[in-house]
Enzyme design. Structure first.
Site, PDB file in Angstrom:
ATOM      1  N   MET A  57       0.965  -1.185   0.085  1.00  0.00           N
ATOM      2  CA  MET A  57       0.057  -0.002  -0.005  1.00  0.00           C
ATOM      3  C   MET A  57       1.065   1.175   0.035  1.00  0.00           C
ATOM      4  O   MET A  57       0.275   2.110   0.375  1.00  0.00           O
ATOM      5  CB  MET A  57      -0.736  -0.007   1.232  1.00  0.00           C
ATOM      6  CG  MET A  57      -1.799  -1.143   1.209  1.00  0.00           C
ATOM      7  SD  MET A  57      -3.460  -1.021   2.122  1.00  0.00           S
ATOM      8  CE  MET A  57      -2.754  -0.755   3.715  1.00  0.00           C
ATOM      9  N   GLY A 113      10.768  -3.088   5.797  1.00  0.00           N
ATOM     10  CA  GLY A 113       9.893  -4.224   5.650  1.00  0.00           C
ATOM     11  C   GLY A 113       9.509  -4.324   4.338  1.00  0.00           C
ATOM     12  O   GLY A 113       9.975  -5.704   3.904  1.00  0.00           O
ATOM     13  N   HIS A 114       8.751  -3.523   3.672  1.00  0.00           N
ATOM     14  CA  HIS A 114       8.852  -3.570   2.132  1.00  0.00           C
ATOM     15  C   HIS A 114      10.052  -3.942   1.462  1.00  0.00           C
ATOM     16  O   HIS A 114       9.942  -4.926   0.454  1.00  0.00           O
ATOM     17  CB  HIS A 114       8.175  -2.338   1.636  1.00  0.00           C
ATOM     18  CG  HIS A 114       6.595  -2.062   2.170  1.00  0.00           C
ATOM     19  ND1 HIS A 114       6.797  -0.695   2.924  1.00  0.00           N
ATOM     20  CD2 HIS A 114       5.623  -2.579   2.283  1.00  0.00           C
ATOM     21  CE1 HIS A 114       5.373  -0.619   3.420  1.00  0.00           C
ATOM     22  NE2 HIS A 114       4.588  -1.719   2.957  1.00  0.00           N
ATOM     23  N   GLY A 169       4.710 -10.636   3.866  1.00  0.00           N
ATOM     24  CA  GLY A 169       5.406 -10.429   5.101  1.00  0.00           C
ATOM     25  C   GLY A 169       4.731 -11.023   6.150  1.00  0.00           C
ATOM     26  O   GLY A 169       3.554 -11.232   6.107  1.00  0.00           O
ATOM     27  N   ASP A 206       2.134  -9.648   8.874  1.00  0.00           N
ATOM     28  CA  ASP A 206       0.735  -9.711   8.715  1.00  0.00           C
ATOM     29  C   ASP A 206       0.316 -11.147   8.416  1.00  0.00           C
ATOM     30  O   ASP A 206       0.097 -11.359   7.311  1.00  0.00           O
ATOM     31  CB  ASP A 206       0.009  -8.869   7.360  1.00  0.00           C
ATOM     32  CG  ASP A 206       0.507  -7.604   7.607  1.00  0.00           C
ATOM     33  OD1 ASP A 206      -0.143  -6.788   8.481  1.00  0.00           O
ATOM     34  OD2 ASP A 206       1.683  -6.851   7.147  1.00  0.00           O
TER      35      ASP A 206
END
Ligand code: AMP
Length: 284
Positions: A30, A36-37, A147, A150
């Site tokens: 998003m 993290g991304h 990831g 989630d």
């Protein structure tokens, strides 16, 4: 790096790569990209010939009183981070492109969507499953990267892909954390400096819970200890703390069994989630 704003254009590009026999990786996001991304993108760049990152704040997965409008956005920065990371294409559809006025189909992964996040955010996973199905059809990847942060989302997507026979492999990557232990999240940008410190207590509490769980303390006590730790060390209000089976996500009560220990907590309007795996979890 190519910028594809429409599904048709994205499919054209992917088909041309497919014809050359190139392996395509997709990292759905998003946006407002963080470490993290970037860890997902790095893994994709390492293991695929071409990498697509999608940036789409999906209105379908936000409840009416949630933060869709205020969700942080910075496409310019996302573009430059992707370019530097070696991404080949950025898929940035508009809401109208994804959901034209006639849109009326959705995907429900029934049992796995019921508990944890699904119980607190009705309709959330319907929105997630539906958008991911559309992103898979738009980008036509061989591999898609998600990831562990989630966790329930990853399990829901794996089930959807299996149930609906999407020809794609799902790879789940470990949670990236700040030095304090706080899980990297776009929503961390809502936090002030002292709130960030409080937020890092969530992971401390999970670590404490994991230790107790490994030591075969009964689930109810583990959950109570995690809740007490958070209440004592931060102003976060707990929405849930749960020990769940890593595959079915049903509550596990047998002490010491493999489990995902997960929580959601709020500080004012900021809602954060985190989890820790104890024993065997999702194969990554
Ligand atoms: P989002 O943009 O928050 O929807 O996240 C896009 C993808 O990045 C999802 O698969 C997330 O699980 C993953 N992700 C978000 N935060 C982290 C993190 N701290 N570590 C690893 N993956 C993450």
């Amino acid at each position: 790096m190519l910028l594809a704003p429409t599904i048709r254009r994205m499919q054209e590009v992917s088909r041309s790569w497919q014809k050359k026999g190139l392996a395509i990786g997709l990292v759905p996001t998003m946006g407002y990209l963080h470490e993290g991304h970037l860890s997902l993108i790095k893994k994709a760049v390492q293991s695929c010939d071409r990498v697509i990152v999608s940036v789409f704040v999906n209105p379908l997965q936000f409840g009416p009183s949630e933060d869709f409008e205020s969700y942080p956005r910075d496409l310019k920065k996302d573009r430059s981070l992707c370019r530097r990371a070696g991404v080949d294409a950025l898929f940035v559809p508009s809401a109208r492109e994804m959901y034209p006025a006639s849109f009326q189909t959705s995907i429900e992964v029934e049992k796995l969507s019921r508990g944890l996040e699904g119980a607190v955010r009705p309709g959330h996973f319907r929105g997630v499953a539906t958008v991911v199905a559309k992103l898979l059809n738009a980008c036509l990847p061989n591999v898609a990267f998600f990831g562990q942060k989630d966790y329930q989302q990853a399990v829901v997507i794996r089930q959807m892909v299996a149930d609906l026979n999407f020809p794609v492999k799902i790879v789940v990557c470990p949670t990236v954390r700040e030095p304090s232990g706080l899980a990297a999240s776009s929503r961390n940008s809502y936090l002030g400096e002292s709130e960030r410190k409080e937020a890092s207590m969530l992971y401390r509490a999970l670590q404490l819970g994991a230790e107790k769980w490994k030591a075969k303390m009964p689930a109810e006590e583990v959950i109570r200890i995690v809740k007490d730790y958070i209440a004592k060390h931060s102003g976060f209000e707990i929405e849930y703390v749960e020990t769940s089976d890593p595959k079915t996500l049903l509550p596990v009560r047998e002490a010491g069994r493999p489990a995902v220990l997960s929580l959601a907590a709020r500080l004012g309007k900021v809602r954060l989630i985190d989890n820790i795996l104890v024993g065997a979890g999702l194969k990554t």
